[in-house]
Write a protein that holds these residues in place. Structure first.
Motif, PDB file in Angstrom:
ATOM      1  N   PHE A  17      54.947  -9.912  47.967  1.00 15.12           N
ATOM      2  CA  PHE A  17      55.961  -9.261  47.128  1.00 15.12           C
ATOM      3  C   PHE A  17      56.221  -7.836  47.601  1.00 15.12           C
ATOM      4  O   PHE A  17      57.372  -7.382  47.629  1.00 15.12           O
ATOM      5  N   LEU A  18      55.186  -7.126  47.979  1.00 15.96           N
ATOM      6  CA  LEU A  18      55.374  -5.769  48.498  1.00 15.96           C
ATOM      7  C   LEU A  18      56.195  -5.791  49.779  1.00 15.96           C
ATOM      8  O   LEU A  18      57.110  -4.976  49.961  1.00 15.96           O
ATOM      9  N   ALA A  19      55.891  -6.741  50.674  1.00 14.26           N
ATOM     10  CA  ALA A  19      56.617  -6.836  51.938  1.00 14.26           C
ATOM     11  C   ALA A  19      58.092  -7.144  51.719  1.00 14.26           C
ATOM     12  O   ALA A  19      58.941  -6.750  52.529  1.00 14.26           O
ATOM     13  N   ALA A  20      58.395  -7.825  50.611  1.00 10.20           N
ATOM     14  CA  ALA A  20      59.783  -8.167  50.304  1.00 10.20           C
ATOM     15  C   ALA A  20      60.505  -7.053  49.547  1.00 10.20           C
ATOM     16  O   ALA A  20      61.668  -7.208  49.168  1.00 10.20           O
ATOM     17  N   GLY A  21      59.821  -5.930  49.317  1.00  8.39           N
ATOM     18  CA  GLY A  21      60.464  -4.778  48.708  1.00  8.39           C
ATOM     19  C   GLY A  21      60.386  -4.705  47.196  1.00  8.39           C
ATOM     20  O   GLY A  21      61.147  -3.957  46.572  1.00  8.39           O
ATOM     21  N   HIS A  22      59.457  -5.445  46.605  1.00  7.68           N
ATOM     22  CA  HIS A  22      59.356  -5.462  45.150  1.00  7.68           C
ATOM     23  C   HIS A  22      58.240  -4.533  44.660  1.00  7.68           C
ATOM     24  O   HIS A  22      57.361  -4.144  45.428  1.00  7.68           O
ATOM     25  N   THR A  23      58.296  -4.204  43.384  1.00  5.34           N
ATOM     26  CA  THR A  23      57.276  -3.375  42.740  1.00  5.34           C
ATOM     27  C   THR A  23      56.284  -4.290  42.033  1.00  5.34           C
ATOM     28  O   THR A  23      56.684  -5.220  41.333  1.00  5.34           O
ATOM     29  N   VAL A  24      54.989  -4.024  42.222  1.00  5.85           N
ATOM     30  CA  VAL A  24      53.969  -4.946  41.729  1.00  5.85           C
ATOM     31  C   VAL A  24      52.981  -4.244  40.806  1.00  5.85           C
ATOM     32  O   VAL A  24      52.468  -3.166  41.126  1.00  5.85           O
ATOM     33  N   SER A  25      52.744  -4.877  39.659  1.00  4.29           N
ATOM     34  CA  SER A  25      51.652  -4.499  38.759  1.00  4.29           C
ATOM     35  C   SER A  25      50.675  -5.658  38.730  1.00  4.29           C
ATOM     36  O   SER A  25      51.080  -6.824  38.776  1.00  4.29           O
ATOM     37  N   ILE A  26      49.391  -5.365  38.671  1.00  4.39           N
ATOM     38  CA  ILE A  26      48.391  -6.423  38.538  1.00  4.39           C
ATOM     39  C   ILE A  26      47.553  -6.177  37.299  1.00  4.39           C
ATOM     40  O   ILE A  26      47.291  -5.031  36.933  1.00  4.39           O
ATOM     41  N   LEU A  27      47.168  -7.263  36.640  1.00  4.02           N
ATOM     42  CA  LEU A  27      46.225  -7.181  35.537  1.00  4.02           C
ATOM     43  C   LEU A  27      44.928  -7.828  35.987  1.00  4.02           C
ATOM     44  O   LEU A  27      44.898  -9.018  36.305  1.00  4.02           O
ATOM     45  N   THR A  28      43.857  -7.048  36.050  1.00  2.03           N
ATOM     46  CA  THR A  28      42.555  -7.570  36.456  1.00  2.03           C
ATOM     47  C   THR A  28      41.468  -6.972  35.572  1.00  2.03           C
ATOM     48  O   THR A  28      41.693  -5.993  34.850  1.00  2.03           O
ATOM     49  N   ARG A  29      40.287  -7.560  35.677  1.00  3.15           N
ATOM     50  CA  ARG A  29      39.142  -7.023  34.940  1.00  3.15           C
ATOM     51  C   ARG A  29      38.516  -5.838  35.656  1.00  3.15           C
ATOM     52  O   ARG A  29      37.661  -5.151  35.103  1.00  3.15           O
ATOM     53  N   GLY A  30      38.919  -5.611  36.906  1.00  6.11           N
ATOM     54  CA  GLY A  30      38.396  -4.486  37.658  1.00  6.11           C
ATOM     55  C   GLY A  30      37.009  -4.709  38.210  1.00  6.11           C
ATOM     56  O   GLY A  30      36.306  -3.751  38.554  1.00  6.11           O
ATOM     57  N   ARG A  31      36.603  -5.987  38.347  1.00  3.11           N
ATOM     58  CA  ARG A  31      35.250  -6.291  38.796  1.00  3.11           C
ATOM     59  C   ARG A  31      35.178  -6.664  40.267  1.00  3.11           C
ATOM     60  O   ARG A  31      34.092  -6.682  40.848  1.00  3.11           O
ATOM     61  N   SER A  32      36.310  -7.018  40.863  1.00  2.00           N
ATOM     62  CA  SER A  32      36.320  -7.461  42.258  1.00  2.00           C
ATOM     63  C   SER A  32      36.723  -6.329  43.180  1.00  2.00           C
ATOM     64  O   SER A  32      37.399  -5.371  42.768  1.00  2.00           O
ATOM     65  N   LYS A  33      36.324  -6.439  44.434  1.00  6.45           N
ATOM     66  CA  LYS A  33      36.724  -5.455  45.425  1.00  6.45           C
ATOM     67  C   LYS A  33      38.240  -5.413  45.506  1.00  6.45           C
ATOM     68  O   LYS A  33      38.898  -6.454  45.520  1.00  6.45           O
ATOM     69  N   ASP A  34      38.792  -4.223  45.568  1.00 10.28           N
ATOM     70  CA  ASP A  34      40.237  -4.040  45.544  1.00 10.28           C
ATOM     71  C   ASP A  34      40.661  -3.225  46.758  1.00 10.28           C
ATOM     72  O   ASP A  34      40.449  -2.023  46.808  1.00 10.28           O
ATOM     73  N   ASP A  35      41.265  -3.910  47.734  1.00 10.32           N
ATOM     74  CA  ASP A  35      41.754  -3.244  48.935  1.00 10.32           C
ATOM     75  C   ASP A  35      43.274  -3.176  48.969  1.00 10.32           C
ATOM     76  O   ASP A  35      43.867  -2.962  50.034  1.00 10.32           O
ATOM     77  N   LEU A  36      43.913  -3.354  47.825  1.00 11.20           N
ATOM     78  CA  LEU A  36      45.373  -3.340  47.785  1.00 11.20           C
ATOM     79  C   LEU A  36      45.905  -1.912  47.957  1.00 11.20           C
ATOM     80  O   LEU A  36      45.212  -0.936  47.676  1.00 11.20           O
ATOM     81  N   PRO A  37      47.159  -1.786  48.406  1.00  6.48           N
ATOM     82  CA  PRO A  37      47.742  -0.453  48.589  1.00  6.48           C
ATOM     83  C   PRO A  37      47.806   0.341  47.282  1.00  6.48           C
ATOM     84  O   PRO A  37      47.855  -0.232  46.191  1.00  6.48           O
ATOM     85  N   ASP A  38      47.838   1.642  47.421  1.00  8.80           N
ATOM     86  CA  ASP A  38      47.851   2.515  46.243  1.00  8.80           C
ATOM     87  C   ASP A  38      49.104   2.321  45.389  1.00  8.80           C
ATOM     88  O   ASP A  38      49.075   2.595  44.185  1.00  8.80           O
ATOM     89  N   ARG A  39      50.202   1.861  46.003  1.00 10.72           N
ATOM     90  CA  ARG A  39      51.448   1.746  45.243  1.00 10.72           C
ATOM     91  C   ARG A  39      51.443   0.569  44.268  1.00 10.72           C
ATOM     92  O   ARG A  39      52.381   0.412  43.471  1.00 10.72           O
ATOM     93  N   VAL A  40      50.401  -0.257  44.297  1.00  9.01           N
ATOM     94  CA  VAL A  40      50.250  -1.326  43.303  1.00  9.01           C
ATOM     95  C   VAL A  40      49.718  -0.715  42.015  1.00  9.01           C
ATOM     96  O   VAL A  40      48.713  -0.002  42.018  1.00  9.01           O
ATOM     97  N   GLU A  41      50.391  -0.985  40.894  1.00 10.51           N
ATOM     98  CA  GLU A  41      49.932  -0.488  39.601  1.00 10.51           C
ATOM     99  C   GLU A  41      48.775  -1.351  39.103  1.00 10.51           C
ATOM    100  O   GLU A  41      48.905  -2.571  38.996  1.00 10.51           O
ATOM    101  N   ARG A  42      47.644  -0.718  38.793  1.00 17.28           N
ATOM    102  CA  ARG A  42      46.487  -1.432  38.274  1.00 17.28           C
ATOM    103  C   ARG A  42      46.453  -1.339  36.755  1.00 17.28           C
ATOM    104  O   ARG A  42      46.396  -0.242  36.187  1.00 17.28           O
ATOM    105  N   LEU A  43      46.468  -2.494  36.098  1.00 24.67           N
ATOM    106  CA  LEU A  43      46.291  -2.583  34.657  1.00 24.67           C
ATOM    107  C   LEU A  43      44.973  -3.309  34.410  1.00 24.67           C
ATOM    108  O   LEU A  43      44.650  -4.251  35.118  1.00 24.67           O
ATOM    109  N   ARG A  44      44.234  -2.878  33.420  1.00 25.22           N
ATOM    110  CA  ARG A  44      42.934  -3.471  33.143  1.00 25.22           C
ATOM    111  C   ARG A  44      43.014  -4.344  31.893  1.00 25.22           C
ATOM    112  O   ARG A  44      43.589  -3.956  30.875  1.00 25.22           O
TER     113      ARG A  44
END
Length: 321
Positions: A22-49
């Motif tokens: 989705f990022l490569a296609a030019g879209h804005t991405v938010s993710i909802l996670t528990r925050g327990r897994s390793k996260d190597d995603l780019p900084d421009r991804v919005e992290r929601l817990r």
């Protein structure tokens, strides 16, 4: 114009590839996670817990809206119902990542989207096991379809392969091929293996969202004989082991991942029809590229496998006399 995308999950394997697509296609991405897994995603991804298993686990989504939601982490009905109902009026499309394990007759060749499904699990089932996994996904699919109607898209991937695959199923074979020597190969080479590259799944997910494509789609890659698969891997010395010898040495799917004999009760899971998805725009990576890229990642991933080199050598010695 770019879209706003919510992904439930997103830091591991399949979810990570979907986020990157989705990022490569030019879209804005938010993710909802528990925050327990390793996260190597780019900084421009919005992290929601949040955690859908908890009463207030979706509070971070309240008052927000997105063009689409991609549910990568939906395994139990209670959690999927919670997110599907909360987001019903706040997302345009809900894409649910299901599985080819929902089919009631995995012995069929090929397995198609309209084939009968397993009986759905009760909504209060929360234990995900080998027996409940498929029925739970059936129930989750039904919840999404009932909630979103034509705004629902159900994706049923085959076994997924590619970089970041910590299951070590597909990586076992590229890592084993890289060690060289005589390789214990299951069957006689005429059975088939079929996977879907995670990047192909991810690009198709973007496509259905961008084009508003609803419905149910199997996602499966090229179907190769095991002999052809060994060639793709660069195995020069396969030692084919009959099903009887495999059974005698207690070697099954865990030790030799991806191997399902052609006429096994599960054999159709290596013959998944992708015709509908290809017609809708699914593109497939060359199996040699999947193998190469997976090995480039797995060589430093320190994965463990059920079949040790020592155990493999023992079996090879026994069957070769």
């Amino acid at each position: 114009m770019g879209m706003n995308i919510l992904i439930l999950g997103g830091t591991q394997f399949v979810g990570r590839h979907i986020v990157e697509a989705f990022l490569a296609a030019g879209h804005t991405v938010s993710i909802l996670t528990r925050g327990r897994s390793k996260d190597d995603l780019p900084d421009r991804v919005e992290r929601l817990r949040g955690d859908r298993a908890e009463a207030d686990g979706l509070d971070a989504l309240r008052g927000r809206a997105w063009d689409a939601c991609v549910d990568v982490s939906g395994y139990v009905p209670r959690a999927v119902r919670a997110s599907a109902e909360l987001l019903r009026d706040h997302v345009g499309r809900y894409v649910f990542i299901s599985t080819a394990s929902v089919y009631a007759h995995p012995e069929r060749h090929p397995v198609r989207e309209d084939d009968p499904l397993l009986p759905p699990a009760a909504e209060d089932v929360t234990q995900v096991t080998g027996e409940t996994y498929g029925p739970l996904k059936v129930t989750c699919e039904q919840i999404v379809e009932a909630t979103y109607g034509e705004r629902a898209t159900i994706l049923r991937p085959q076994i997924v392969a590619g970089p970041h695959d910590h299951t070590a199923r597909y990586p076992y074979w590229v890592d084993r091929a890289a060690r060289g020597g005589a390789v214990l190969a299951p069957g006689d080479g005429s059975d088939h293996v079929q996977v879907i590259d995670a990047r192909d799944l991810a690009r198709f997910t973007v496509r259905v969202v961008e084009n508003g494509i609803g419905g149910v789609f199997n996602l499966a890659g090229p179907r190769l004989s095991w002999a052809a698969f060994m060639d793709v891997l660069g195995v020069s010395r396969p030692v084919w082991i009959t099903s009887a010898d495999l059974k005698a040495h207690e070697l099954g799917f865990a030790e030799l991942p991806l191997y399902i004999p052609e006429h096994d009760a599960q054999g159709g899971l290596m013959d998944i029809s992708n015709d509908r998805a290809v017609a809708a725009g699914l593109t497939l990576t060359d199996p040699a590229v999947t193998a190469r890229d997976t090995r480039a990642w797995s060589q430093d991933a320190a994965l463990s496998s059920a079949l040790s080199p020592e155990r493999e050598a023992e079996v090879l010695a026994a069957v070769q006399g």
